[in-house]
Design a protein around this motif. Sequence first.
Motif, PDB file in Angstrom:
ATOM      1  N   GLU A  22       5.884 127.494  21.302  1.00 42.83           N
ATOM      2  CA  GLU A  22       5.276 128.527  20.458  1.00 42.83           C
ATOM      3  C   GLU A  22       3.988 129.017  21.114  1.00 42.83           C
ATOM      4  N   PRO A  23       4.102 129.983  22.042  1.00 37.99           N
ATOM      5  CA  PRO A  23       2.940 130.406  22.821  1.00 37.99           C
ATOM      6  C   PRO A  23       1.760 130.901  21.986  1.00 37.99           C
ATOM      7  N   ARG A  25       0.784 130.135  18.897  1.00 30.72           N
ATOM      8  CA  ARG A  25       0.105 129.021  18.234  1.00 30.72           C
ATOM      9  C   ARG A  25      -0.500 128.048  19.241  1.00 30.72           C
ATOM     10  N   TYR A  26       0.126 127.912  20.405  1.00 28.52           N
ATOM     11  CA  TYR A  26      -0.393 127.030  21.449  1.00 28.52           C
ATOM     12  C   TYR A  26      -1.749 127.532  21.942  1.00 28.52           C
ATOM     13  N   ARG A  27      -1.964 128.834  21.900  1.00 27.58           N
ATOM     14  CA  ARG A  27      -3.263 129.403  22.296  1.00 27.58           C
ATOM     15  C   ARG A  27      -4.403 128.819  21.448  1.00 27.58           C
ATOM     16  N   THR A  28      -4.117 128.547  20.190  1.00 24.51           N
ATOM     17  CA  THR A  28      -5.105 127.917  19.313  1.00 24.51           C
ATOM     18  C   THR A  28      -5.505 126.564  19.886  1.00 24.51           C
ATOM     19  N   TYR A  29      -4.529 125.799  20.331  1.00 21.86           N
ATOM     20  CA  TYR A  29      -4.802 124.498  20.951  1.00 21.86           C
ATOM     21  C   TYR A  29      -5.681 124.686  22.182  1.00 21.86           C
ATOM     22  N   MET A  30      -5.323 125.634  23.052  1.00 24.07           N
ATOM     23  CA  MET A  30      -6.067 125.846  24.295  1.00 24.07           C
ATOM     24  C   MET A  30      -7.517 126.240  24.023  1.00 24.07           C
ATOM     25  N   GLU A  31      -7.741 127.030  23.001  1.00 21.23           N
ATOM     26  CA  GLU A  31      -9.108 127.453  22.662  1.00 21.23           C
ATOM     27  C   GLU A  31      -9.949 126.282  22.164  1.00 21.23           C
ATOM     28  N   LYS A  32      -9.344 125.378  21.424  1.00 20.42           N
ATOM     29  CA  LYS A  32     -10.090 124.267  20.831  1.00 20.42           C
ATOM     30  C   LYS A  32     -10.244 123.070  21.763  1.00 20.42           C
ATOM     31  N   THR A  93       3.704 122.472  18.900  1.00 19.21           N
ATOM     32  CA  THR A  93       4.028 123.717  19.603  1.00 19.21           C
ATOM     33  C   THR A  93       4.546 123.523  21.020  1.00 19.21           C
ATOM     34  N   SER A  94       4.592 122.267  21.479  1.00 20.57           N
ATOM     35  CA  SER A  94       5.014 122.031  22.859  1.00 20.57           C
ATOM     36  C   SER A  94       5.592 120.631  23.006  1.00 20.57           C
ATOM     37  N   THR A  95       6.198 120.412  24.158  1.00 18.32           N
ATOM     38  CA  THR A  95       6.677 119.096  24.545  1.00 18.32           C
ATOM     39  C   THR A  95       5.964 118.754  25.845  1.00 18.32           C
ATOM     40  N   ALA A  96       5.441 117.547  25.937  1.00 14.81           N
ATOM     41  CA  ALA A  96       4.675 117.188  27.123  1.00 14.81           C
ATOM     42  C   ALA A  96       5.075 115.828  27.663  1.00 14.81           C
ATOM     43  N   ARG A  97       4.942 115.701  28.970  1.00 15.85           N
ATOM     44  CA  ARG A  97       5.001 114.409  29.649  1.00 15.85           C
ATOM     45  C   ARG A  97       3.639 114.254  30.304  1.00 15.85           C
ATOM     46  N   MET A  98       3.064 113.077  30.183  1.00 11.69           N
ATOM     47  CA  MET A  98       1.685 112.896  30.605  1.00 11.69           C
ATOM     48  C   MET A  98       1.547 111.548  31.313  1.00 11.69           C
ATOM     49  N   VAL A  99       0.815 111.552  32.409  1.00  9.62           N
ATOM     50  CA  VAL A  99       0.576 110.319  33.138  1.00  9.62           C
ATOM     51  C   VAL A  99      -0.871 110.325  33.638  1.00  9.62           C
ATOM     52  N   GLY A 100      -1.506 109.149  33.582  1.00 12.54           N
ATOM     53  CA  GLY A 100      -2.860 109.009  34.095  1.00 12.54           C
ATOM     54  C   GLY A 100      -2.859 108.147  35.340  1.00 12.54           C
TER      55      GLY A 100
END
Length: 108
Positions: A22-23, A25-32, A93-100
């Motif tokens: 959901e691009p 709505r995802y923009r809200t995440y990026m702004e915050k 709004t997204s699916t992620a794979r994350m590694v540190g």
Amino acid sequence: MTGDAEPAPGRYYVLVDVEIREPERYRTYMEKVRPALEAAGGRYLVRGGAHTVYEGGWTPARLVLLEFPSREAWETFYEGPEYAGIRTVREETSTARMVGVEGLGPGM
């Protein structure tokens, strides 16, 4: 090493492969997320952009690379109350794979 200070720990990097569903709505995440991330000592090294797969079957959708001063700084941010509310938007709004991964310490 008597009298020598312990070397500072290496930086900590988090690589995220995110597929945005959901691009708008995802923009809200990026702004915050950026101000919260920077307040925790983190910064973006990569945020989207063109990429090339050279080997293997990995086909990342969108890559994000974060840098933090330490693993502890990352975990404090990621598990903290400020990011908890922001993360909800990302998860919805997204699916992620994350590694540190630990960076190299001084002299490595």
